[in-house]
Enzyme design. Structure first.
Site, PDB file in Angstrom:
ATOM      1  N   LEU A 147       0.864  -1.178   0.000  1.00 28.22           N
ATOM      2  CA  LEU A 147       0.000   0.000   0.000  1.00 28.22           C
ATOM      3  C   LEU A 147       0.903   1.232   0.000  1.00 28.22           C
ATOM      4  O   LEU A 147       1.900   1.280   0.724  1.00 28.22           O
ATOM      5  CB  LEU A 147      -0.882   0.041   1.261  1.00 28.22           C
ATOM      6  CG  LEU A 147      -2.240  -0.654   1.231  1.00 28.22           C
ATOM      7  CD1 LEU A 147      -2.920  -0.485   2.585  1.00 28.22           C
ATOM      8  CD2 LEU A 147      -3.137  -0.143   0.129  1.00 28.22           C
ATOM      9  N   ASP A 148       0.556   2.239  -0.798  1.00 22.98           N
ATOM     10  CA  ASP A 148       1.318   3.488  -0.813  1.00 22.98           C
ATOM     11  C   ASP A 148       1.281   4.146   0.564  1.00 22.98           C
ATOM     12  O   ASP A 148       0.321   3.943   1.322  1.00 22.98           O
ATOM     13  CB  ASP A 148       0.732   4.460  -1.844  1.00 22.98           C
ATOM     14  CG  ASP A 148       0.914   3.966  -3.272  1.00 22.98           C
ATOM     15  OD1 ASP A 148       1.889   3.239  -3.525  1.00 22.98           O
ATOM     16  OD2 ASP A 148       0.070   4.298  -4.119  1.00 22.98           O
TER      17      ASP A 148
END
Length: 306
Positions: A48-49
């Protein structure tokens, strides 16, 4: 002066559905969880960013052998796309590369969504972990180069518009492996002629792990201060949680012993499968491993040392 003895790592097996906080990288979140559990092995099932929140599946111990299946599972996201600008990173972190005064209405947005449903071609963001000639695209982009991002097929199962205002739209997306939500926001904005970027992103499902199973780092930290490891280990889900789509195969204990020694086992009987790319092998209540059946013979590909 004697240096303090390092605490031995624990053999802990299972999946954790972490609710990753805003601003933390997936690698930082993984390191924090591994430290809290004092686990010998850990890995995560899909990055996930840093600016994204939500479900980061974390595998501990022998569950790390099933990470690929978690990454291959369907994913669900909730995303807010802000209109009016496209950025270098396709989210809030980057600087604007193009702007527009145009703003789409709800009807215009809804009319183009079928173009982004099903199998579509998508170019990953320049700021992504995709490798180009052995280099990460984000390293090239940060160095001032303009990496050529080749389009590739991805699958969008569902793209639903939840809310639309003059300046943003909220979507729910059900998609397969390799889909970049930042690319989707960018491409929708271009199609609508208004430009767009991700303003907020939350993942709510990865394979068999869902939003209602998530736990925060704060809660894990609280549990880590309780005596023993029982509270923390109670937050884990079984190894097979991410293997919902894989058929299970029961074997006798003597066959399980042969499989654990690397030997093949012939499957007999009218209903015995002749071939199967992946099966979850059990013996009674014990997990043996992930196997493959070829020409009626079962062989373990990934053995669980439980």
């Amino acid at each position: 002066m004697t240096s303090p003895t390092k605490k031995p790592r624990l053999k802990i097996n299972g999946w954790l559905a972490l609710d990753k906080p805003y601003g933390m990288t997936s690698t930082q979140a993984l390191g924090k969880v591994r430290w809290l559990f004092n686990a010998d092995k850990a890995g995560h099932g899909g990055t996930l960013d840093p600016l994204a929140t939500g479900l980061l599946p974390i595998a501990l111990g022998e569950a790390t052998k099933t990470v690929n299946w978690a990454m291959d599972g369907r994913k669900i996201y909730r995303v807010r796309v802000a209109w009016g600008s496209e950025t270098t990173t396709d989210d809030l972190e980057g600087t604007a590369t193009a702007t527009s005064p145009n703003r789409p209405n709800e009807l215009q947005i809804a009319s183009i969504l079928p173009r982004f449903t099903g199998e579509i071609m998508q170019a990953p963001p320049a700021f992504s972990a995709i490798k180009i000639d052995g280099e990460r695209a984000y390293d090239l982009a940060r160095a001032g180069e303009a990496p050529v991002m080749v389009e590739r097929p991805v699958f969008i199962e569902e793209l639903k518009l939840n809310e639309a205002t003059a300046d943003f739209a909220d979507f729910e997306i059900v998609c397969g492996k390799g889909t970049y939500i930042r690319s989707l926001a960018r491409d929708i904005g271009r199609t609508l002629g208004c430009y767009g970027h991700v303003a907020a992103l939350r993942r709510t499902q990865v394979g068999g792990l869902t939003e209602n199973q998530m736990i925060s780092l704060e809660k894990l930290e609280e549990m880590s201060h309780m005596p023993g490891q029982e509270a923390l280990q109670g937050a884990l889900f079984p190894i097979e949680t991410v293997l919902d789509g894989i058929p299970a195969l029961a074997v006798m204990e003597n066959d399980a012993a042969r499989l654990r020694q690397g030997q093949k086992v012939l499957l007999r009987g009218a209903n015995a499968p002749v071939s199967e790319a992946a099966v979850l092998v059990r013996s009674g209540t014990d997990l043996v491993g992930l196997g493959e059946i070829s020409q009626g013979a079962l062989k373990i590909k990934r053995l669980f040392n439980l």
